[in-house]
Design a protein around this motif. Sequence first.
Motif, mmCIF file in Angstrom:
data_model
loop_
_atom_site.group_PDB
_atom_site.id
_atom_site.type_symbol
_atom_site.label_atom_id
_atom_site.label_comp_id
_atom_site.label_asym_id
_atom_site.label_seq_id
_atom_site.Cartn_x
_atom_site.Cartn_y
_atom_site.Cartn_z
ATOM 1 N N SER A 104 0.835 -1.212 0.000
ATOM 2 C CA SER A 104 0.000 0.000 0.000
ATOM 3 C C SER A 104 0.864 1.254 0.000
ATOM 4 O O SER A 104 0.584 2.212 -0.738
ATOM 5 C CB SER A 104 -0.921 -0.003 1.218
ATOM 6 O OG SER A 104 -1.747 -1.149 1.232
ATOM 7 N N SER A 143 -11.118 5.063 5.024
ATOM 8 C CA SER A 143 -10.799 3.772 4.403
ATOM 9 C C SER A 143 -11.936 2.762 4.521
ATOM 10 O O SER A 143 -12.143 1.962 3.605
ATOM 11 C CB SER A 143 -9.529 3.187 5.038
ATOM 12 O OG SER A 143 -9.711 2.978 6.429
ATOM 13 N N VAL A 176 -5.597 -3.201 -0.664
ATOM 14 C CA VAL A 176 -4.486 -2.298 -0.985
ATOM 15 C C VAL A 176 -5.023 -0.965 -1.487
ATOM 16 O O VAL A 176 -4.528 0.105 -1.108
ATOM 17 C CB VAL A 176 -3.545 -2.940 -2.030
ATOM 18 C CG1 VAL A 176 -2.604 -1.899 -2.622
ATOM 19 C CG2 VAL A 176 -2.729 -4.055 -1.398
ATOM 20 N N ALA A 180 -4.266 2.522 0.300
ATOM 21 C CA ALA A 180 -3.353 3.417 -0.418
ATOM 22 C C ALA A 180 -4.010 4.713 -0.868
ATOM 23 O O ALA A 180 -3.296 5.673 -1.188
ATOM 24 C CB ALA A 180 -2.763 2.689 -1.628
ATOM 25 N N THR A 241 -0.792 3.593 8.037
ATOM 26 C CA THR A 241 -1.001 2.317 7.348
ATOM 27 C C THR A 241 -1.190 1.186 8.346
ATOM 28 O O THR A 241 -2.052 0.319 8.172
ATOM 29 C CB THR A 241 0.186 2.004 6.422
ATOM 30 O OG1 THR A 241 0.391 3.105 5.534
ATOM 31 C CG2 THR A 241 -0.079 0.752 5.605
ATOM 32 N N SER A 245 -4.866 -0.320 8.740
ATOM 33 C CA SER A 245 -5.048 -1.696 8.266
ATOM 34 C C SER A 245 -5.879 -2.529 9.236
ATOM 35 O O SER A 245 -6.423 -3.562 8.847
ATOM 36 C CB SER A 245 -3.686 -2.366 8.061
ATOM 37 O OG SER A 245 -3.008 -2.550 9.291
#
Length: 305
Positions: A104, A143, A176, A180, A241, A245
């Motif tokens: 990512s 996200s 991803v 990202a 990240t 995640s």
Amino acid sequence: MAKYIAKRIGLAIVTCWLVATLTFFLMNLVPGGPFMAEKALTPQAQQAMMEKYGLDKPLPEQYTIYMGKVLHGDLGPSVKQRGRTVNSIIETKFPVSAKLGGISILIAVLVGVPLGSIAAFKRGKMTDNIIIIFSTCGIAVPSFVISTLLMYVLSFELEWLPTYGLTSWRHYIMPVTALALYPASYISRLMRSSMLDVLGQDYMRTARAKGVAWFFSVFKHALRNAILPVVTYLGPLLAYTVTGSFIVEKIFTIPGLGSEFIGAITGRDYPLIMGTTIFLATLIITMNVVVDILYTIIDPRIKLK
């Protein structure tokens, strides 16, 4: 350089100790315990389990014993995953999260830097406006919303991609992308403003006046100086990240460290919460030191003291 690195290592150790201490006491201030939700256990059995894992001792004594084990690299046993240690859980789960996060970050840099540079070169034109709209949307939308939209469109409607696991390259596309999108958008905005500043510098105007090739002047001078803010962002990007995640791994049922951490919080698995917190804090602090050292490689004018 050596003196600076030694100083940063010392500060890193103190920071990790503060993170571990705050996490330990705040975690234990929350009412309840790891065995309260297990209705099959009698009060006597719960007390026996508390004694087995040393949770019946006074809090300062628990802290002293735990920190002594941490100094020897022992993060303790998991109270929910019987027969497994926190060290083994991190050892098996973190590579999955690291691979997902690494891909990512790489995609974010490879997409964000060119987009930001193109936007700077095409300032005020249609291309610049499109990139600005894209980056603004990418920063504004979280996200988990991106994950839900991707899953609905690409899995349920079009049936192109699988929705859980990481058994093939197709499984990586949606998580991803979800991870990202925000950093790629932020890097493109950062790169655009930095590139515009560099292109207006005297040495760039001098290079153009001397007839230096456009490609050479951009990649030799402009890009090297404009990318410094992006390198600065790599430290916080790792933190985003890693923590971002957690939710993405939960949505796509990815067997990484993030899902273990969330499960540890809901299940009050104190040793696993402490172990993952210490591990992730150490990782992020280490990466920040590495980023500082990279400054001197990219720009020799910067001196570390």
